[in-house]
Design an enzyme around this catalytic site. Structure first.
Site, short mmCIF file in Angstrom:
data_model
loop_
_atom_site.label_atom_id
_atom_site.label_comp_id
_atom_site.label_asym_id
_atom_site.label_seq_id
_atom_site.Cartn_x
_atom_site.Cartn_y
_atom_site.Cartn_z
N THR A 168 20.14 122.81 76.70
CA THR A 168 20.64 121.45 76.50
C THR A 168 20.31 121.02 75.08
O THR A 168 19.13 120.95 74.71
CB THR A 168 19.97 120.50 77.51
OG1 THR A 168 20.27 120.97 78.83
CG2 THR A 168 20.47 119.07 77.35
N LYS A 176 13.19 114.23 79.10
CA LYS A 176 13.42 114.63 77.71
C LYS A 176 14.88 114.42 77.28
O LYS A 176 15.14 114.08 76.12
CB LYS A 176 13.00 116.09 77.49
CG LYS A 176 13.97 117.12 78.01
CD LYS A 176 13.63 118.52 77.51
CE LYS A 176 14.55 119.57 78.11
NZ LYS A 176 15.98 119.43 77.84
N PHE A 216 22.76 110.14 94.57
CA PHE A 216 21.80 109.71 93.55
C PHE A 216 21.45 108.23 93.59
O PHE A 216 21.15 107.63 92.56
CB PHE A 216 22.32 110.10 92.15
CG PHE A 216 21.51 111.21 91.56
CD1 PHE A 216 21.68 112.51 91.99
CD2 PHE A 216 20.53 110.96 90.61
CE1 PHE A 216 20.92 113.53 91.49
CE2 PHE A 216 19.74 111.97 90.11
CZ PHE A 216 19.94 113.27 90.55
N CYS A 236 14.06 118.02 82.74
CA CYS A 236 15.33 117.64 82.10
C CYS A 236 15.48 116.14 81.86
O CYS A 236 15.58 115.71 80.71
CB CYS A 236 16.49 118.15 82.94
SG CYS A 236 16.61 119.95 82.90
#
Ligand SMILES: NC(=O)c1ccc[n+]([C@@H]2O[C@H](COP(=O)([O-])OP(=O)(O)OC[C@H]3O[C@@H](n4cnc5c(N)ncnc54)[C@H](O)[C@@H]3O)[C@@H](O)[C@H]2O)c1
Length: 443
Positions: free
Chosen positions: A121, A264, A250, A261
């Site tokens: 990423t 950051k 979610f 993940c």
């Protein structure tokens, strides 16, 4: 096709193994010699359901190998994936040093045309930095493709082999065809590859994670208001999720997001805004809300025991950043346990997979570890739940009750029904719902 994947962590190992299973010859490269040695003997150093079996099958078939020798891997591959870590730097930006160092080494060792694919990423614009790092070391032609990964730990093999979508950022039509072939085994039902320019591919990954983190923080905010007004966030969650424009995914309130993940990536997204003088107000607030949420849950438990904290023992179920993984990076449980220990509390911890990692991370005499979750409860003053492992969902409540000094549960994942818990005689604290005790169950 002959491929290399550099970085055999959660992403690189799954990608390399699944590409080998798709019929390619894959060399996985890592600088960590101990990890490579373990992998060479067929041992998977991480917990990821289903991975070990596919890995060993492909090693046996001669399609998957492991090495620390990047030069050899580059010499024998046409496509090289970079899947090394991009941790948060001190200023909140993404630390690209590993990615750029690998890019430079690939440039140095390539002896003809190569396709270099960034799977790590990386912030928007990194494809240009990767290309510059390669170009500085070679006169051979190459293409840089941005191919962010969207897998979830705990379901990574499934996500990789049956992805919602594969995002590929390239401007070269010849590369499009090669990448399409590579992903063809995972597109049997229908093509779900989205080709776009590299900058948009890089942005897609950050935008996806920032939006998911926003959903989590938003629901935590709703939960905190529910608590203060006596509403029940679980019914509110169903009420809003039923709207097809919103959806159910979610929307779970809890102890705040963590993992390797979201924290950051949200931070790097804010940082990319700052780089161009644009304030990302929503994402910055998401980050702040998450920090607050993580501390608030542990703070509430510490406040509950107050003066008695120094003589309190807590049983903790769940140490990783979520269920079905052994990954404790930025796990809310780890920060919370540090807070408990600072207040003099003792912790008896259990997690089905994450105990070795948690033990290394916490390195504290005040924390003891138990393979059996029920043993962790013995003489503890309360049970605190941090993750949603399926086995935590329907425990033997009588057994839980009989082992605790008092039947008190702090549930950071809203796993149980409050009234049911009250009827069983528990004092049950959850997130965004009324705290219940046995008296409530009697009515
Ligand atoms: N973990 C996830 O669920 C996930 C999901 C999507 C995307 N990502 C992204 O994928 C990237 C990798 O994440 P991860 O969780 O697999 O990381 P990880 O820390 O588990 O693995 C990284 C691996 O790269 C190796 N490495 C580092 N520098 C190297 C070098 N110079 N040469 C060779 N090997 C080197 C490390 O030894 C380690 O084994 C990150 O950018 C991350 O944000 C992760």
């Amino acid at each position: 096709m002959r491929l290399s994947v550099v970085g055999t962590g959660y992403v690189g190992l799954v990608a390399g193994t699944c590409f080998a299973d798709g019929g390619n010859h894959v060399t996985c490269v890592d600088k960590d010699a101990a990890k490579v040695d373990a992998l060479k003997s067929g041992n998977v150093p991480i917990y990821e359901p289903g991975l070990g079996e596919i890995l060993r099958r492909n090693m046996k078939a001669g399609r998957l190998s492991f090495t620390t020798d990047l030069a050899d891997a580059v010499a024998n591959s046409i496509v090289i994936f970079i899947a090394v870590g991009t941790p948060e730097a001190d200023d909140g930006s993404a630390d690209l040093s590993a990615v750029l160092s690998v890019a430079g080494q690939v440039g140095k060792h390539m002896d003809g045309y190569r396709i270099i694919v960034t799977k790590s990423t990386v912030p928007v614009g990194t494809h240009k930095k990767v290309a510059a790092a390669v170009k500085a070391e070679t006169h051979h032609p190459f293409d840089v493709v941005s191919n962010p990964e969207f897998m979830k730990e705990g379901a990574a093999v499934d996500d990789f082999t049956r992805p919602d979508r594969v995002v590929l950022g390239t401007d070269n039509p010849a590369v499009v065809e090669i990448m399409r072939q590579l992903y063809a085994p995972f597109m049997r039902k229908r093509d779900r590859i989205l080709f776009m320019d590299p900058a948009s591919a890089e942005m897609t990954k950050y935008a996806a994670n920032a939006l998911l983190a926003t959903k989590v923080s938003f629901m935590n905010e709703v939960a905190n208001l529910c608590e203060r007004y006596g509403a029940d966030v679980e019914t509110v969650r169903l009420g809003i999720g039923s709207d097809s424009r919103i959806g159910h995914a979610f929307l779970f309130p809890g102890v705040g997001y963590g993992g390797s993940c979201f924290p950051k990536d949200v931070s790097a997204f804010v940082s990319t805004g700052k780089d161009v003088g644009y304030e990302t107000c929503i994402t910055a607030a998401v980050q702040e809300t998450n920090h607050r949420q993580r501390r608030a849950f542990a703070g509430r438990i510490i406040d509950y025991f107050g003066e008695r904290a120094a003589t309190t023992t807590l049983a903790v179920w769940g140490l990783a950043f979520k269920g079905r993984t052994d990954d404790v990076r930025e796990a809310p449980a780890i920060d919370a346990i540090r807070m408990f220990v600072e207040r003099g509390m003792k912790v008896r911890a259990h997690d089905p997979e994450a105990m070795p990692n948690a033990h290394r991370e916490l390195a504290s005499d005040a924390v003891s570890y138990f393979d059996d979750g029920y043993e962790a409860l013995a003489d503890a003053d309360a049970l605190v739940i941090f993750t949603d492992w399926p086995e935590f969902r329907t425990p033997d409540f009588e057994s839980v009750k009989s082992r605790l000094t008092k039947p008190i549960i702090f549930d950071g994942r809203n796993l149980y029904e409050p009234l049911f818990m009250a009827r069983l005689g528990f004092e049950y604290h959850s997130v965004g719902r009324k705290t219940v005790s046995q008296e409530a169950g009697d009515h």
